[in-house]
Write a protein that holds these residues in place. Sequence first.
Motif, short mmCIF file in Angstrom:
data_model
loop_
_atom_site.label_atom_id
_atom_site.label_comp_id
_atom_site.label_asym_id
_atom_site.label_seq_id
_atom_site.Cartn_x
_atom_site.Cartn_y
_atom_site.Cartn_z
N THR A 1 -12.95 91.62 -7.87
CA THR A 1 -13.03 92.92 -7.20
C THR A 1 -12.69 94.05 -8.16
O THR A 1 -11.88 93.91 -9.08
N ARG A 2 -13.33 95.19 -7.93
CA ARG A 2 -13.07 96.40 -8.71
C ARG A 2 -12.94 97.58 -7.77
O ARG A 2 -13.90 97.97 -7.11
N ARG A 3 -11.76 98.14 -7.69
CA ARG A 3 -11.50 99.29 -6.84
C ARG A 3 -12.03 100.55 -7.54
O ARG A 3 -11.54 100.94 -8.60
N LYS A 4 -13.08 101.12 -6.96
CA LYS A 4 -13.72 102.33 -7.50
C LYS A 4 -14.00 102.14 -8.98
O LYS A 4 -14.68 101.21 -9.38
N SER A 5 -13.47 103.02 -9.84
CA SER A 5 -13.76 102.94 -11.28
C SER A 5 -12.62 102.32 -12.07
O SER A 5 -12.56 102.43 -13.29
N GLU A 6 -11.70 101.65 -11.35
CA GLU A 6 -10.57 101.02 -12.03
C GLU A 6 -11.00 99.73 -12.73
O GLU A 6 -12.18 99.40 -12.77
N ARG A 7 -10.05 99.00 -13.26
CA ARG A 7 -10.36 97.75 -13.94
C ARG A 7 -10.75 96.67 -12.93
O ARG A 7 -10.48 96.79 -11.73
N THR A 8 -11.37 95.62 -13.42
CA THR A 8 -11.84 94.53 -12.56
C THR A 8 -10.85 93.36 -12.63
O THR A 8 -10.46 92.92 -13.71
N TYR A 9 -10.46 92.87 -11.45
CA TYR A 9 -9.49 91.78 -11.38
C TYR A 9 -10.08 90.59 -10.64
O TYR A 9 -11.02 90.72 -9.84
N GLN A 10 -9.50 89.43 -10.91
CA GLN A 10 -10.00 88.20 -10.29
C GLN A 10 -8.85 87.28 -9.92
O GLN A 10 -7.88 87.13 -10.67
N VAL A 11 -8.97 86.69 -8.73
CA VAL A 11 -8.03 85.64 -8.32
C VAL A 11 -8.86 84.42 -7.92
O VAL A 11 -10.00 84.56 -7.46
#
Length: 341
Positions: free
Chosen positions: A117-127
């Motif tokens: 997931t990527r919130r708007k233009s923030e960094r992309t995270y994964q679980v």
Amino acid sequence: MKKEVDRISAVPSKRLFLSIIADYDLNRSICELIDNALDIWVRGGNTSPIMVNIDLDKNQQTIRVTDNAGGVDKTELSFIVGPGQTGNLPTEEIIGIFGVGTKRAVVALAQDIVITTRRKSERTYQVEFDETWLESEDWELPVYEVTDVSEGTTIIRLQRLRISVDDEAISQLKEHLRATYAHFLGDPSIAIRVNSDQLQPLTFEEWSYPPGYPPHKYTGSLSSADGGTVRAEVLAGLTKESSPAGGEYGVYFYCNSRLIARALKNYDVGFTKGLAGLPHPSISLVRVIVSLSGPAQLMPWNSSKSGINPNHNMFIALRGFLVQVVKDWASLSRRLSLIHI
């Protein structure tokens, strides 16, 4: 006299997941993921169109659900897997408030789960989690920073499915989603696709117009003990054709625009002796559509949003009026059936 002598841990066991997914199938699970996307979109202000893509691979037996609803903030990643945790407020006019939908949906569908997931233009995270994590009692999960996906995007990848994906299952899923989200799909800014097929709304407002008895709309409001209010609309009439075989008569419930119950014909809505009567071909013209809108905590749905809770105070407040409406239109259906015999 009381004296504290010890402390116990109330941290839930991972077995909790297995108990809360017991009644979940493909349709309900996918709906939970769509509900979550729609809620994120609503909380974000509905500022741009939303697209939810569901890709089901029969050969690989995998599912991929992608949405551009806005993404999940890094501080809210625990909501994805923590039972009872949610970023939604119960006072909002949304769908999900119980904090169990997404997590039990993905676990019900697959043994291997990856959520990016990527919130708007923030960094992309994964679980990611699998059976090994579910079998352990450790509730912590690593969070990875990964290559960016499109802004505002969430991708859920499900492998080693617990259910079988075939043509029949895909067809049934499409029909279920068309009906469940019909009110949303009527909005040009909302689209749901299943294997690239953009779904069209399936509604139930098809009426006959016997002289003097067109469908009738009733509107009003219901109040809770704490002062909360739910807007109610009841649309009742006779359908174009009798449908005793298909069973598509009875009472339909929409809560905050989502179909919760379809073609109810039970005691709770008046289908019993002394009221509308037991389900019978002679009353199979009756259709009553109930639409409730308001704070999610006041909606009379069950936790999987697959049925109405008859013990909910809002349903109890509505029931007397609803039963009378069903009874009146069932009586008319019965009279018209006798005329055409």
